[in-house]
Scaffold this motif. Structure first.
Motif, PDB file in Angstrom:
ATOM      1  N   UNK B 105       0.837  -1.203   0.000  1.00 25.36           N
ATOM      2  CA  UNK B 105       0.000   0.000   0.000  1.00 25.36           C
ATOM      3  C   UNK B 105       0.874   1.258   0.000  1.00 25.36           C
ATOM      4  N   UNK B 109       0.956   3.669  -3.233  1.00 21.99           N
ATOM      5  CA  UNK B 109       0.530   5.067  -3.057  1.00 21.99           C
ATOM      6  C   UNK B 109       1.612   6.010  -3.563  1.00 21.99           C
ATOM      7  N   UNK B 113       1.113   8.638  -6.627  1.00 15.48           N
ATOM      8  CA  UNK B 113       1.241  10.078  -6.388  1.00 15.48           C
ATOM      9  C   UNK B 113       2.316  10.695  -7.294  1.00 15.48           C
ATOM     10  N   UNK B 134      -5.085  -4.435  -2.641  1.00 20.54           N
ATOM     11  CA  UNK B 134      -4.493  -3.171  -2.199  1.00 20.54           C
ATOM     12  C   UNK B 134      -4.745  -2.071  -3.224  1.00 20.54           C
ATOM     13  N   UNK B 137      -8.168  -1.010  -2.570  1.00 21.74           N
ATOM     14  CA  UNK B 137      -8.184  -0.185  -1.351  1.00 21.74           C
ATOM     15  C   UNK B 137      -7.736   1.229  -1.638  1.00 21.74           C
ATOM     16  N   UNK B 138      -6.685   1.359  -2.414  1.00 19.42           N
ATOM     17  CA  UNK B 138      -6.189   2.692  -2.756  1.00 19.42           C
ATOM     18  C   UNK B 138      -7.221   3.442  -3.609  1.00 19.42           C
ATOM     19  N   UNK B 140     -10.336   3.252  -3.311  1.00 24.30           N
ATOM     20  CA  UNK B 140     -11.418   3.746  -2.444  1.00 24.30           C
ATOM     21  C   UNK B 140     -11.084   5.129  -1.901  1.00 24.30           C
ATOM     22  N   UNK B 141      -9.799   5.463  -1.849  1.00 26.93           N
ATOM     23  CA  UNK B 141      -9.396   6.787  -1.365  1.00 26.93           C
ATOM     24  C   UNK B 141      -9.147   7.762  -2.511  1.00 26.93           C
ATOM     25  N   UNK B 142      -8.479   7.290  -3.562  1.00 23.25           N
ATOM     26  CA  UNK B 142      -8.139   8.184  -4.680  1.00 23.25           C
ATOM     27  C   UNK B 142      -9.304   8.350  -5.648  1.00 23.25           C
ATOM     28  N   UNK B 249       6.102  10.490  -1.567  1.00 21.10           N
ATOM     29  CA  UNK B 249       5.256  10.684  -0.385  1.00 21.10           C
ATOM     30  C   UNK B 249       4.671   9.311  -0.087  1.00 21.10           C
ATOM     31  N   UNK B 251       1.708   7.601   2.434  1.00 17.23           N
ATOM     32  CA  UNK B 251       0.636   8.094   3.311  1.00 17.23           C
ATOM     33  C   UNK B 251       0.606   7.481   4.713  1.00 17.23           C
ATOM     34  N   UNK B 252       1.267   6.346   4.920  1.00 12.38           N
ATOM     35  CA  UNK B 252       1.274   5.769   6.267  1.00 12.38           C
ATOM     36  C   UNK B 252       2.434   6.385   7.052  1.00 12.38           C
ATOM     37  N   UNK B 253       2.329   7.709   7.159  1.00 13.08           N
ATOM     38  CA  UNK B 253       3.406   8.526   7.699  1.00 13.08           C
ATOM     39  C   UNK B 253       3.373   8.518   9.223  1.00 13.08           C
TER      40      UNK B 253
END
Lengths: 415, 415
Positions: B105, B109, B113, B134, B137-138, B140-142, B249, B251-253
């Motif tokens: 993931x 991501x 990006x 996965x 899943x991505x 669902x956000x993007x 970048x 995202x699981x920062x």
């Protein structure tokens, strides 16, 4: 009570303590007073026994068959239910997996996807950094126009809860100050404005009674290696209220969260219950140790635990006040029991050196930048007499100027 | 070679095998031929010793101090560099953390990006499900308009690589068929169209030589508990090419990926190197075991390992062909060495029952729905004579009709 607290009285508290025998359930280093169970819990004896079993029998001998024969496949749920009992969650709502940070990303994503049209995530300034960073991370995918962090001070929390807010994300006990928030009230106020609430229980699960269901909480996450004593970096857990489970989407949709993981379908079809929050294969060794560690709680009443926790920190602070030498320590933690977790945080200009000198003398405390000495009180293995000795040593370090030695002046890497 | 393969010859192979002594580095169950190291690697002796040390000394005695004194804080990097050596990655590009799914993931991501304006992720139909989930899943956000999965068959892979594609996400060795893809060629073809490439090394890391840097790969992820023998659910790893590290970048920062994790800043400021891909606190016990397990590879030449791996599977298949009783087994794995990983997959209408009957007789294989018998060859602890006995037992099970017994007909929960 104005009579000074003495060692005799503290020994009396120990004699009356119904949890005193629990100390024997742990392996503790000699000549050490461990006031850092809020960072890494001590090792329960059953945890070591279980690890041994996982190595000597499960992994090495039964190998792949252990997924069934030793119920590895059920571990996330088994561990989840043991934690559920400690945080006031009815069955089917808690599961153990991943780290607190990763779990926060999952529930935060779920909450934001439920709240289309609202973009603000309100949290506390000074919340544990990972919580805030996860909102930033989610923003990088959803865009600032859909996900934006708003930080407020504690006294502005309630007024920040408006119809524009999507999610209220709070840590129940602040990692620095030890302040305990009113879960019931804040959750209710948020719900009145249509806001979903996520609670981070890292510094409260296993330390005090929590009532997630009764407080009508939407989502929660928490840590396995602090008060739950699951071992360094133990798997974390998450809670999703039953009422949301049919509607939520979580983006870390790994194969373990599939309805039928072993059908190996190309298409994701989420499990109906809390299992939908599983992602990849769990770290079985670490999770088994956590599973065993939780059994230490099986006969513990959380109100009794809480009473002892408060009595330990009360005693500590009273003893500090009795020493003129400790006048420079400024308590950051609220003294009111309703607003206090299971730790005390003192500001001191030389907090770092103080902490190092304490550790050298066998009192394990910790330091949080820039100037905080943090002391955690874990009722399962701390005695009241330990509190007495800890404060005596602290006073001696200050009185003698021992902490001003050059060796304590340099910052170490991890605190 | 047309002369039939006999036990004498296989024993001769063992006598000539320069890796034969490595078997002693593992704890293996008696009377067992373990052909499932591609699902869960066997336990190296050093792994158990290290676990014991983490429990008896590091966690229980040194407690929180172990983050420095036992270098827990460096473990993700230490483990990462040990893996880097096995997958052809120069230092500073590999780190161990989380599960393969979670790591996928992160890099997926990052790649999406970087590829603003392109939305397609191309992958193989039948890729390991988590990889595909996965992407879902991505999405669902993007949003589907920014991230969309396109599945193609192996023979359509190259023609699917067009300027509309953002990311090519492939598994180097297919978990089902054992087919090995041409990393060099596919990566190059993708780059020619401006596509970023993610390789999943779950079934190749530790099984064959991999040259990520030489192939100019962008991102990779992999598993710690298969050929790397890190223990059940061991932490996974990821690779990000140096040239991307400044721009990406993820995202699981989490706080562990911050430039200065212990400054506890409210604002995320990513670490400059591969550490930016860390998220939460790693599972130290599981990761320590993986760290120790990797030392088994320290003096292993990967080409030698690969030669033995191919010789093991060649021998297995030759022996299968020598038995008329096994004519119903249809090999799915390409026989050409350039297209074959370290496993063989046979189709058989009663594959599930065959697998169960084998396990009952001490030959641990595994089954993949709907009709595949999968056999993994781990050169570090398998002997050529084991291959002989495994095929003898397999032939006997088929000849005797033993596998048709009712007890093997019901599917178990985990395969």
């Amino acid at each position: 009570m104005n009579t000074p607290l003495g060692i005799t009285q503290l020994e009396q508290f120990d004699a009356q303590d119904s949890l005193v025998a629990k100390r024997d359930a742990f392996v503790l280093p000699p000549n050490t007073i461990y006031l850092d169970g809020n960072s890494l819990g001590a090792m329960p004896k059953v945890a070591a026994t279980r690890a041994q079993d996982v190595l000597a029998t499960q992994w090495s001998q039964d190998l792949i068959k252990s997924w069934n024969s030793h119920s590895w496949i059920d571990l996330p749920g088994t561990v989840g239910e043991k934690i559920a009992r400690l945080i006031g969650a009815a069955p089917g709502q808690v599961i153990s997996c991943d780290s607190t940070s990763v779990n926060l990303f999952k529930v935060l994503s779920s909450a934001m996807l439920l709240q289309q049209g609202r973009k603000i995530v309100v949290s506390q300034a000074g919340n544990f950094p990972t919580d805030l960073y996860m909102v930033e991370g989610l923003s990088s995918l959803l865009g600032q126009q859909n996900c934006q962090l708003q930080l407020v001070d504690n006294n502005e929390l309630e007024s920040a809860l408006t119809e524009h807010v999507a999610v209220l994300m709070l840590t129940q006990v602040d990692f620095r100050s030890g302040r305990l928030l009113d879960m019931q009230r804040l959750t209710q106020l948020a719900h009145e404005k249509g806001i979903l609430v996520i609670w981070d229980l890292a510094h409260s699960a296993g330390a005090l009674p929590i009532e997630l269901d009764a407080c009508n909480v939407d989502f929660a996450v928490g840590c396995g290696y602090k008060y739950l004593n699951g071992g360094p970096g133990a798997p974390a857990f998450l809670y999703v209220a039953k009422r949301h489970q049919a509607d939520v989407v979580q983006p870390l949709s790994g194969w373990m969260g599939h309805k039928t993981p072993f059908s190996f379908d190309n298409k994701y079809d989420k499990a109906p219950g809390i299992e939908q929050y599983l992602t990849g294969t769990p770290a079985i060794l670490s999770m088994s140790v956590l599973d065993a560690a939780l059994d230490v709680f099986s006969d513990v009443d959380m109100s009794t635990l809480r009473q002892k926790s408060l009595a330990l920190s009360d005693s500590f602070h009273k003893l500090v006040k009795q020493h003129d030498a400790l006048a420079e320590l400024t308590l950051l933690t609220p003294l009111s029991a309703a607003e206090r977790g299971s730790q005390l945080a003192y500001q001191h200009p030389k907090a770092y050196a103080l902490c190092q000198a304490l550790i050298k003398r066998g009192v394990i405390a910790d330091f949080r930048a820039p100037d905080i000495l943090r002391l955690g009180f874990t009722p399962l293995y701390l005695r009241f007499r330990d509190i007495w000795h800890a404060v005596e040593i602290l006073a001696d370090i200050v009185q003698s100027g021992e902490y001003l030695k050059a060796e304590y002046a340099v910052k170490h890497k991890v605190t």
